[in-house]
Scaffold this motif. Structure first.
Motif, PDB file in Angstrom:
ATOM      1  N   ASP A  36       0.801  -1.181  -0.086  1.00 24.93           N
ATOM      2  CA  ASP A  36      -0.024  -0.195   0.145  1.00 24.93           C
ATOM      3  C   ASP A  36       0.707   1.303  -0.029  1.00 24.93           C
ATOM      4  N   ASP A  37       0.645   2.212  -0.836  1.00 26.07           N
ATOM      5  CA  ASP A  37       1.713   3.507  -1.144  1.00 26.07           C
ATOM      6  C   ASP A  37       1.430   4.169   0.126  1.00 26.07           C
ATOM      7  N   GLU A  38       0.315   4.282   0.514  1.00 26.56           N
ATOM      8  CA  GLU A  38       0.152   5.149   1.682  1.00 26.56           C
ATOM      9  C   GLU A  38       0.970   4.791   2.841  1.00 26.56           C
ATOM     10  N   ASN A  39       1.078   3.553   3.202  1.00 28.31           N
ATOM     11  CA  ASN A  39       1.768   2.833   4.210  1.00 28.31           C
ATOM     12  C   ASN A  39       3.140   3.091   4.021  1.00 28.31           C
ATOM     13  N   ILE A  40       3.553   2.879   2.779  1.00 30.11           N
ATOM     14  CA  ILE A  40       4.990   3.006   2.236  1.00 30.11           C
ATOM     15  C   ILE A  40       5.558   4.430   2.860  1.00 30.11           C
ATOM     16  N   ARG A  41       4.603   5.664   2.293  1.00 27.46           N
ATOM     17  CA  ARG A  41       4.660   6.917   2.668  1.00 27.46           C
ATOM     18  C   ARG A  41       4.887   7.207   4.210  1.00 27.46           C
ATOM     19  N   TYR A  42       4.002   6.591   4.826  1.00 31.70           N
ATOM     20  CA  TYR A  42       3.975   7.050   6.344  1.00 31.70           C
ATOM     21  C   TYR A  42       5.201   6.335   6.915  1.00 31.70           C
ATOM     22  N   ILE A  43       5.687   4.972   6.687  1.00 36.45           N
ATOM     23  CA  ILE A  43       7.019   4.545   7.188  1.00 36.45           C
ATOM     24  C   ILE A  43       8.257   5.350   6.901  1.00 36.45           C
ATOM     25  N   ARG A  44       8.140   5.423   5.525  1.00 33.81           N
ATOM     26  CA  ARG A  44       9.329   6.542   4.865  1.00 33.81           C
ATOM     27  C   ARG A  44       9.512   7.837   5.854  1.00 33.81           C
ATOM     28  N   HIS A  45       8.246   8.442   5.772  1.00 38.73           N
ATOM     29  CA  HIS A  45       8.271   9.706   6.693  1.00 38.73           C
ATOM     30  C   HIS A  45       8.840   9.498   7.967  1.00 38.73           C
ATOM     31  N   ASN A  46       8.534   8.584   8.784  1.00 37.83           N
ATOM     32  CA  ASN A  46       9.105   8.250  10.223  1.00 37.83           C
ATOM     33  C   ASN A  46      10.533   8.156   9.948  1.00 37.83           C
ATOM     34  N   PHE A  62      13.987  -1.040   2.861  1.00 35.77           N
ATOM     35  CA  PHE A  62      12.990  -2.218   2.429  1.00 35.77           C
ATOM     36  C   PHE A  62      12.021  -2.261   3.779  1.00 35.77           C
ATOM     37  N   HIS A  63      10.782  -2.762   3.104  1.00 40.32           N
ATOM     38  CA  HIS A  63       9.803  -2.714   4.215  1.00 40.32           C
ATOM     39  C   HIS A  63       9.200  -4.402   4.039  1.00 40.32           C
ATOM     40  N   LEU A  64       9.104  -5.143   5.141  1.00 38.90           N
ATOM     41  CA  LEU A  64       8.676  -6.374   5.252  1.00 38.90           C
ATOM     42  C   LEU A  64       7.338  -6.349   6.186  1.00 38.90           C
ATOM     43  N   ARG A  65       6.615  -7.269   5.933  1.00 39.10           N
ATOM     44  CA  ARG A  65       5.540  -7.700   6.827  1.00 39.10           C
ATOM     45  C   ARG A  65       6.081  -8.753   8.088  1.00 39.10           C
ATOM     46  N   GLY A  66       5.470  -8.566   8.924  1.00 44.73           N
ATOM     47  CA  GLY A  66       5.799  -9.475  10.225  1.00 44.73           C
ATOM     48  C   GLY A  66       4.636 -10.262  10.823  1.00 44.73           C
ATOM     49  N   ALA A  67       4.754 -10.409  11.868  1.00 45.50           N
ATOM     50  CA  ALA A  67       3.805 -11.452  12.630  1.00 45.50           C
ATOM     51  C   ALA A  67       3.430 -10.714  14.050  1.00 45.50           C
ATOM     52  N   ILE A  68       2.419 -11.120  14.661  1.00 49.20           N
ATOM     53  CA  ILE A  68       2.114 -10.725  16.101  1.00 49.20           C
ATOM     54  C   ILE A  68       1.376 -12.123  16.774  1.00 49.20           C
ATOM     55  N   ASP A  69       1.564 -12.275  17.841  1.00 50.91           N
ATOM     56  CA  ASP A  69       1.018 -13.373  18.612  1.00 50.91           C
ATOM     57  C   ASP A  69       0.887 -12.879  19.941  1.00 50.91           C
ATOM     58  N   TYR A  70      -0.358 -12.480  20.365  1.00 48.51           N
ATOM     59  CA  TYR A  70      -0.516 -11.934  21.879  1.00 48.51           C
ATOM     60  C   TYR A  70      -0.347 -13.161  22.721  1.00 48.51           C
ATOM     61  N   SER A  71      -0.419 -14.329  22.539  1.00 49.36           N
ATOM     62  CA  SER A  71      -0.346 -15.362  23.430  1.00 49.36           C
ATOM     63  C   SER A  71       1.077 -15.516  23.898  1.00 49.36           C
ATOM     64  N   THR A  72       2.070 -15.076  23.190  1.00 46.56           N
ATOM     65  CA  THR A  72       3.569 -15.096  23.473  1.00 46.56           C
ATOM     66  C   THR A  72       4.125 -13.914  23.932  1.00 46.56           C
ATOM     67  N   MET A  73       2.970 -12.718  23.981  1.00 46.10           N
ATOM     68  CA  MET A  73       3.676 -11.665  24.625  1.00 46.10           C
ATOM     69  C   MET A  73       3.856 -11.511  26.074  1.00 46.10           C
ATOM     70  N   GLY A  74       4.852 -10.829  26.610  1.00 42.00           N
ATOM     71  CA  GLY A  74       5.011 -10.486  27.856  1.00 42.00           C
ATOM     72  C   GLY A  74       3.944  -9.492  28.562  1.00 42.00           C
ATOM     73  N   LEU A  75       3.924  -9.248  29.765  1.00 44.21           N
ATOM     74  CA  LEU A  75       2.683  -8.538  30.370  1.00 44.21           C
ATOM     75  C   LEU A  75       2.941  -7.190  29.881  1.00 44.21           C
ATOM     76  N   LYS A  76       4.069  -6.706  29.947  1.00 41.29           N
ATOM     77  CA  LYS A  76       4.489  -5.276  29.495  1.00 41.29           C
ATOM     78  C   LYS A  76       3.894  -4.961  28.003  1.00 41.29           C
ATOM     79  N   HIS A  77       4.118  -5.702  27.295  1.00 39.99           N
ATOM     80  CA  HIS A  77       3.537  -5.650  25.767  1.00 39.99           C
ATOM     81  C   HIS A  77       2.208  -5.622  25.851  1.00 39.99           C
ATOM     82  N   LYS A  78       1.532  -6.854  26.333  1.00 40.15           N
ATOM     83  CA  LYS A  78       0.261  -6.893  26.327  1.00 40.15           C
ATOM     84  C   LYS A  78      -0.600  -5.722  26.999  1.00 40.15           C
TER      85      LYS A  78
END
Length: 126
Positions: A36-46, A62-78
């Motif tokens: 998504d071009d809007e997302n790329i502009r947002y990331i590059r602006h930052n 370069f922009h890569l997509r990642g993953a998220i798994d709430y069951s493995t997050m620590g308390l602080k991140h949750k």
């Protein structure tokens, strides 16, 4: 070979300040749709706001997509994500940007957007 930084965007500004005449390769990993071009502009602006102009080269970002798994997050991140979700869920739809929307969409879930084929352009310049 240029300087390679592995870490969060929060540390990018400090790292970039240590790079002198080398080229910088920046690789972002997140949940935003990297097609998504809007997302790329947002990331590059930052990124642009965190590194000196002489190191900013869109051909080396370069922009890569990642993953998220709430069951493995620590308390602080949750707790951090719960706070963000709570705040964002009270906002009107038109006030939400792409990052906010993806946080709401993926909250509490296990989501994996990783595609190892997207590493090829990075490997080819190293």
């Amino acid at each position: 070979m240029g300087a390679l930084f592995a870490g969060s965007v929060l540390g990018l500004k400090k790292f970039a300040a240590t790079v002198t005449s080398q080229e910088l390769i920046v690789i972002t990993v997140g949940l935003l749709d990297t097609q998504d071009d809007e997302n790329i502009r947002y990331i590059r602006h930052n990124i642009k706001s965190q590194i000196p102009a002489h190191l900013y080269d869109e051909d080396r970002i370069f922009h890569l997509r990642g993953a998220i798994d709430y069951s493995t997050m620590g308390l602080k991140h949750k707790l951090m994500m719960k706070f963000m979700h709570s705040k964002l869920s009270r906002m009107a739809e038109e006030e939400l940007n792409a990052e906010s929307k993806i946080i709401l969409e993926t909250y509490g879930k296990k989501v994996d957007y990783v595609d190892f084929n997207t590493l090829q352009p990075i490997v080819s310049i190293l």
